[in-house]
Structures are given as C-alpha cells and as structure tokens.
Scaffold this motif. Structure first.
Motif, short mmCIF file in Angstrom:
data_model
loop_
_atom_site.label_atom_id
_atom_site.label_comp_id
_atom_site.label_asym_id
_atom_site.label_seq_id
_atom_site.Cartn_x
_atom_site.Cartn_y
_atom_site.Cartn_z
N CYS A 1 0.82 -1.22 0.00
CA CYS A 1 0.00 0.00 0.00
C CYS A 1 0.85 1.27 0.00
N GLY A 2 2.16 1.12 -0.02
CA GLY A 2 3.03 2.28 -0.10
C GLY A 2 3.63 2.75 1.20
N TYR A 3 3.37 2.06 2.29
CA TYR A 3 3.98 2.43 3.56
C TYR A 3 5.46 2.06 3.54
N ARG A 4 6.26 2.83 4.26
CA ARG A 4 7.69 2.52 4.39
C ARG A 4 7.92 2.04 5.81
N LEU A 5 8.22 0.74 5.97
CA LEU A 5 8.39 0.15 7.30
C LEU A 5 9.68 0.64 7.94
N PHE B 1 9.04 -3.53 18.10
CA PHE B 1 9.87 -2.56 18.79
C PHE B 1 9.48 -2.53 20.26
N THR B 2 10.44 -2.78 21.14
CA THR B 2 10.19 -2.82 22.58
C THR B 2 10.85 -1.62 23.25
N LEU B 3 10.11 -1.01 24.18
CA LEU B 3 10.65 0.14 24.90
C LEU B 3 10.18 0.13 26.34
N PRO B 4 11.00 0.59 27.26
CA PRO B 4 10.60 0.66 28.66
C PRO B 4 9.60 1.80 28.87
N VAL B 5 8.55 1.53 29.64
CA VAL B 5 7.52 2.55 29.87
C VAL B 5 7.35 2.90 31.35
N GLY B 6 8.07 2.21 32.22
CA GLY B 6 7.96 2.52 33.64
C GLY B 6 8.44 1.36 34.50
N ARG B 7 8.08 1.43 35.76
CA ARG B 7 8.45 0.38 36.71
C ARG B 7 7.23 0.02 37.55
N LEU C 1 5.55 -2.32 20.26
CA LEU C 1 4.82 -1.85 19.10
C LEU C 1 5.03 -2.87 17.99
N ASP C 2 3.93 -3.39 17.43
CA ASP C 2 4.06 -4.44 16.41
C ASP C 2 4.78 -3.94 15.17
N LEU C 3 4.30 -2.82 14.62
CA LEU C 3 4.91 -2.27 13.41
C LEU C 3 4.96 -0.75 13.51
N ILE C 4 6.03 -0.18 12.99
CA ILE C 4 6.15 1.27 12.86
C ILE C 4 6.45 1.54 11.40
N ALA C 5 5.69 2.45 10.80
CA ALA C 5 5.86 2.71 9.37
C ALA C 5 5.49 4.14 9.04
N TYR C 6 6.03 4.63 7.95
CA TYR C 6 5.66 5.95 7.43
C TYR C 6 4.62 5.79 6.34
N ASP C 7 3.59 6.61 6.41
CA ASP C 7 2.61 6.77 5.33
C ASP C 7 2.84 8.19 4.84
N CYS D 1 3.35 6.14 11.62
CA CYS D 1 2.22 5.33 12.08
C CYS D 1 2.70 4.23 13.02
N PHE D 2 1.96 4.00 14.09
CA PHE D 2 2.21 2.91 15.02
C PHE D 2 1.07 1.92 14.84
N ILE D 3 1.40 0.69 14.42
CA ILE D 3 0.38 -0.28 14.03
C ILE D 3 0.36 -1.46 15.00
N GLU D 4 -0.80 -1.73 15.54
CA GLU D 4 -1.03 -2.90 16.39
C GLU D 4 -1.74 -3.94 15.55
N VAL D 5 -1.17 -5.13 15.45
CA VAL D 5 -1.75 -6.20 14.64
C VAL D 5 -2.51 -7.14 15.56
N LYS D 6 -3.75 -7.44 15.19
CA LYS D 6 -4.58 -8.38 15.94
C LYS D 6 -5.05 -9.48 15.00
N ALA D 7 -4.93 -10.72 15.46
CA ALA D 7 -5.41 -11.87 14.69
C ALA D 7 -6.66 -12.39 15.38
N ARG D 8 -7.70 -12.61 14.60
CA ARG D 8 -8.98 -13.12 15.13
C ARG D 8 -9.33 -14.43 14.44
N ARG D 9 -10.01 -15.28 15.16
CA ARG D 9 -10.46 -16.55 14.59
C ARG D 9 -11.68 -16.38 13.70
#
Length: 78
Positions: free
Chosen positions: A28-32, A37-43, A54-60, A65-73
C-alpha cells in the motif's frame, strides 16, 4: 520459563499475521521502519521494568504510524 504448545502455536500465528500485515502495508506504499519494537515505559511496585511493544512502525508519506496487529479466529468482532 517453558511455554505450552498452544501458546507456542498462538505466538507463531501472531508472528505470521504481523508478517502479512507488514507485506500488505508495503504494497500500500507504507515505508516500514521497525517491527516488534520494545521500549521501557515505567516500573512496577517491585521496581521491575515494564516494557511495551509496538508491532509495526511505518511511514505513510510524512506521517509516522504505530500499528497494532490483531489476529482473530472469526470476523464477528471486526
């Protein structure tokens, strides 16, 4: 820590869905920029580091864009 076979299968399916999502976004033209990507957010109260992923980070275009991927049955929810 050992994981159960069903958890391993679940994680494998999740990784595969993330690969599908990344391929689709690239088509679709996004640049990954990054995947899983894992980052510390606190204690927590025991002073252990809490991480977020973060599952995916890409430029549109110029939009990051920060993309969360969910798989459903099923497609009931979506």
């Amino acid at each position: 820590m050992k994981t159960s076979p069903s958890l391993n299968t679940h994680l494998s399916i999740g990784r595969l869905r993330e690969q599908y999502a990344a391929a689709y976004l690239e088509q679709c033209g996004y640049r990954l920029v990054a995947a899983n990507f894992t980052l510390p957010v606190g204690r927590n109260r025991r002073d252990a580091v809490i991480n977020a992923e973060l599952d995916l980070i890409a430029y549109d275009g110029s939009t990051l864009c920060f993309i969360e991927v969910k798989a459903r049955r099923s497609d009931w929810f979506a």
